[in-house]
Enzyme design. Structure first.
Site, PDB file in Angstrom:
ATOM      1  N   THR A  76       0.310 -63.481 -31.344  1.00  8.97           N
ATOM      2  CA  THR A  76       0.612 -62.130 -30.877  1.00  8.97           C
ATOM      3  C   THR A  76       1.788 -62.100 -29.902  1.00  8.97           C
ATOM      4  O   THR A  76       2.701 -61.298 -30.051  1.00  8.97           O
ATOM      5  CB  THR A  76      -0.616 -61.571 -30.114  1.00  8.97           C
ATOM      6  N   GLY A 123      -0.632 -59.132 -17.790  1.00 12.19           N
ATOM      7  CA  GLY A 123       0.170 -58.697 -18.936  1.00 12.19           C
ATOM      8  C   GLY A 123       1.519 -58.130 -18.559  1.00 12.19           C
ATOM      9  O   GLY A 123       2.368 -58.828 -18.003  1.00 12.19           O
ATOM     10  N   ILE A 171       2.402 -55.892 -16.366  1.00  8.76           N
ATOM     11  CA  ILE A 171       2.663 -55.518 -14.967  1.00  8.76           C
ATOM     12  C   ILE A 171       3.443 -56.637 -14.289  1.00  8.76           C
ATOM     13  O   ILE A 171       2.975 -57.767 -14.255  1.00  8.76           O
ATOM     14  CB  ILE A 171       1.344 -55.308 -14.194  1.00  8.76           C
ATOM     15  N   LYS A 198      -6.142 -65.949 -13.091  1.00 12.35           N
ATOM     16  CA  LYS A 198      -5.021 -65.118 -12.632  1.00 12.35           C
ATOM     17  C   LYS A 198      -5.037 -64.980 -11.110  1.00 12.35           C
ATOM     18  O   LYS A 198      -4.004 -65.066 -10.451  1.00 12.35           O
ATOM     19  CB  LYS A 198      -5.103 -63.742 -13.302  1.00 12.35           C
TER      20      LYS A 198
END
Lengths: 428, 428
Positions: free
Chosen positions: A14, A136, A138, A207
């Protein structure tokens, strides 16, 4: 500088396809912004035969990510494979030792090996960048590393797993049980192959560990993150916390106290009318607090091909422009080992229990709370047709030790059914 | 690189003092992040004798900003004076011609002269940076220039004047009239010396013009911004739009259509439950839409000493790190002159009027709307004790020309009192 920047793309899933799509669609725009062309030299993926959403003609095909990383005609390795170890890490190590810059979206690898990889990269004079690994699309890594560089960071908070937020939002909005919402998310393809990475809070914990390192100048310490998933959240908690004016979020919080670095990724209550409380579905949100800037809130898509590819390409454009910033905002070998401090900060708590419907029951529970120095802000007892009544307390600020003393005390009384449930309330 | 970066600070007001405060408090932290010390060589301000919140010992005092800008021991001029022309612009020009980098917080100067200043700076090989000029502490310039560099930008929106948002929020929340809320803001010191810069939308329009240039690769064109302030907003509009599920915001919108570049800073209705609708008090919010990243929302303090100084220092740290990015994200002389397109995009509109309470009145107005091809989504007529009734229409999407035809048509009927009021509804 009009020499092209040459990329090797490892991983054509992806994210990889998304990145190639952007580079093909926006070649001129990117060259105008970067001051030089950006080109793909070679690609590699597990299965060459598979149909892909993008054209691959004109790119060389490499058999292994490591071989791709070592090519003379590659300036930057894009590591878009994933996985803590294996081919991803091998390719990154080869790129670094061959003097190539690296852009990766791999939060798991960096949470476990980011410290040593960043040190190695900096010793070799190459860049290791990871905007796409956190939240992602941001640009939170850039915001924290560069945009807030003038601040002593006070706290970092974030809802950084869209799947968990989707499940919690569906429980809240549609009244689904955890199991129903989980199945729905699964049916939509929102869950990782190992769903525990999502609902167990591990992916989001990775994260948080990366943001902590930047925010506090701390060595990356994923093992220091207290991780708790969302599977224990019941529809009763969702409903009754809403009734008290809260929403339940899988919230990451990192802060420094005098006792050390506190990193938690766990279900928390936040005010329903706060930006975090209002965050719905798969969207991510990060809240950064600095001593000068105050509170900065960033919101956007935390996953998906386009948003994640957008973050990868921003790292590529930075490299093409000659922008070089240390991976975690200062030299990796200068990051400090800060003692872990498990939930050192005090908090208010939401406490739910099933109380027996007989005289003196409430007094007994209230007495245990008081003996443990946990004082009560608000209490509600709900109507019931059964022998026990749902009772909710919201406590004043207390420390976790006192709360745990109170909870064990309550459990050993003879007036409640099952165990009391406690969820931390994060002030936002 | 351990040579210090040497600053000359022109302007010692709120922002200048804030910047000096950060540099004094966080010297070691900044040096660790920047990889080299950051030092202040000299300062200058209009009044040397004035008491200031920071210590100035150890800094040379210069009599004029231009003299400061030309000093051999200054690497970067911080222009924190303000004003479209005058000493601010003279100092910036001197810095550029002397080969010094410039960091400025001056939106008015850049909105009017940013195009030529950026071209001159780039020709001279120096940096001209302005994070603090737009939305205070929110790193929106960096996000747009670097973080979203992989995107074709579709739309930029923002609430970028905290004073206007404060006034509108107070009208909404406390039921104050525009005049009362204005006086309250004035009493709190929120208004510029010329209040029209705030409530007339000019200050926010300056900011929008700068973001447009980055977003669309367009030459800075402040004169192309359709600017309308908030003074015509009445408490009735606040109440009745709320009743329809909206909030009124002074909203900047910039987008490219096939007809050109549309830039508006004007009161708009946004859904009450959207992030923009929920924005309260003096906080700023910028919404960026890219073709890959989707919608990114940034929220934070748009003014004040700490937040603005935070933005200035982030520019300084970038320069100390050797980060060089063109002022508007690509060479200024390559920015395109894009034709202006006044409100080319269609929109829904909120239309309020005082309708006479007699048979056929509503039919007449509805007829005029229909004749102008403006179709009605929702309508409400409110209770009244007077000869006329407040009537609100929400139209379907229509273009501005058709709407204006309808409004003039309605005005010339004999069934309404006064003029109809229309406010654009921005889809967010």
């Amino acid at each position: 500088m009009t020499t092209p920047l040459r990329l090797g793309v490892a991983g054509l899933g992806t994210v990889g396809s998304g990145v190639i799509g952007i580079l093909q669609r926006h070649g001129d725009l990117l060259a105008a912004r970067a001051g030089r062309p950006i080109e793909i030299t070679a690609v590699c993926a597990r299965d060459r035969a598979r149909d892909r959403a993008v054209r691959l003609e004109g790119y060389e095909w490499e058999e292994s990510p490591a071989a791709l990383a070592g090519r003379d005609d590659v300036d930057v390795l894009l590591e878009l494979i994933g996985g803590v170890d294996g081919p991803a890490k091998a390719a990154v190590e080869t790129a670094i030792s061959s003097g190539r810059d690296v852009v990766t979206a791999n939060k798991a690898m960096l949470a476990h090996h980011g410290q040593i990889l960043a040190e190695t990269a900096e010793a070799a004079g190459v860049a290791l960048r990871f905007e796409a690994a956190v939240a992602g699309g941001i640009p939170v890594v850039k915001t924290l590393t560069e945009g807030l560089a003038g601040n002593r960071v006070i706290r970092v908070m974030g809802v950084m797993n869209g799947t968990c937020n989707y499940i919690l939002t569906r429980m809240q909005g549609a009244g689904l049980t955890y199991e129903e919402a989980f199945s729905e998310a699964d049916g939509l393809g929102y869950l990782e192959a190992d769903p525990n990475l999502d609902v167990g809070g591990i992916d989001a914990g990775h994260k948080l560990a990366l943001l902590s390192a930047i925010a506090f100048g701390a060595r990356v310490d994923f093992d220091g993150v207290e991780v708790e998933g969302i599977s224990r959240i019941t529809i009763e908690d969702i409903r009754q916390s809403a009734d008290m004016g809260f929403r339940i979020k899988l919230l990451g919080v990192a802060r420094i106290t005098e006792r050390g670095l506190e990193q938690r990724m766990s279900p928390c209550l936040v005010p329903a009318d706060s930006p975090l409380g209002q965050l719905e579905d798969g969207t991510n949100m990060v809240v950064l607090e600095g001593d000068s800037v105050g509170q900065i809130v960033l919101r956007g898509a935390g996953a998906g091909s386009g948003p994640t590819a957008s973050a990868v390409v921003s790292d590529i454009v930075d490299l093409a422009r000659g922008v070089r910033v240390p991976t975690f905002g200062r030299p990796a070998n200068s990051l400090k080992k800060i003692p872990r401090s498990k939930s050192a900060s005090t908090a208010r708590y939401y406490v739910r229990m099933q109380l027996q419907d007989r005289p003196g029951a409430l007094a007994k529970v209230a007495g245990v709370l008081g003996d443990a120095s946990v004082s009560i802000d608000r209490m509600r007892q709900y109507r019931h047709d059964t022998a026990t009544a749902p009772v909710i307390f919201v406590t004043h600020r207390t420390n976790q030790e006192d709360l745990e003393t109170a909870l064990s005390g309550i459990e050993t009384t003879d007036v409640i059914e099952g165990k009391p449930v406690a969820i931390r309330i994060e002030e936002v």
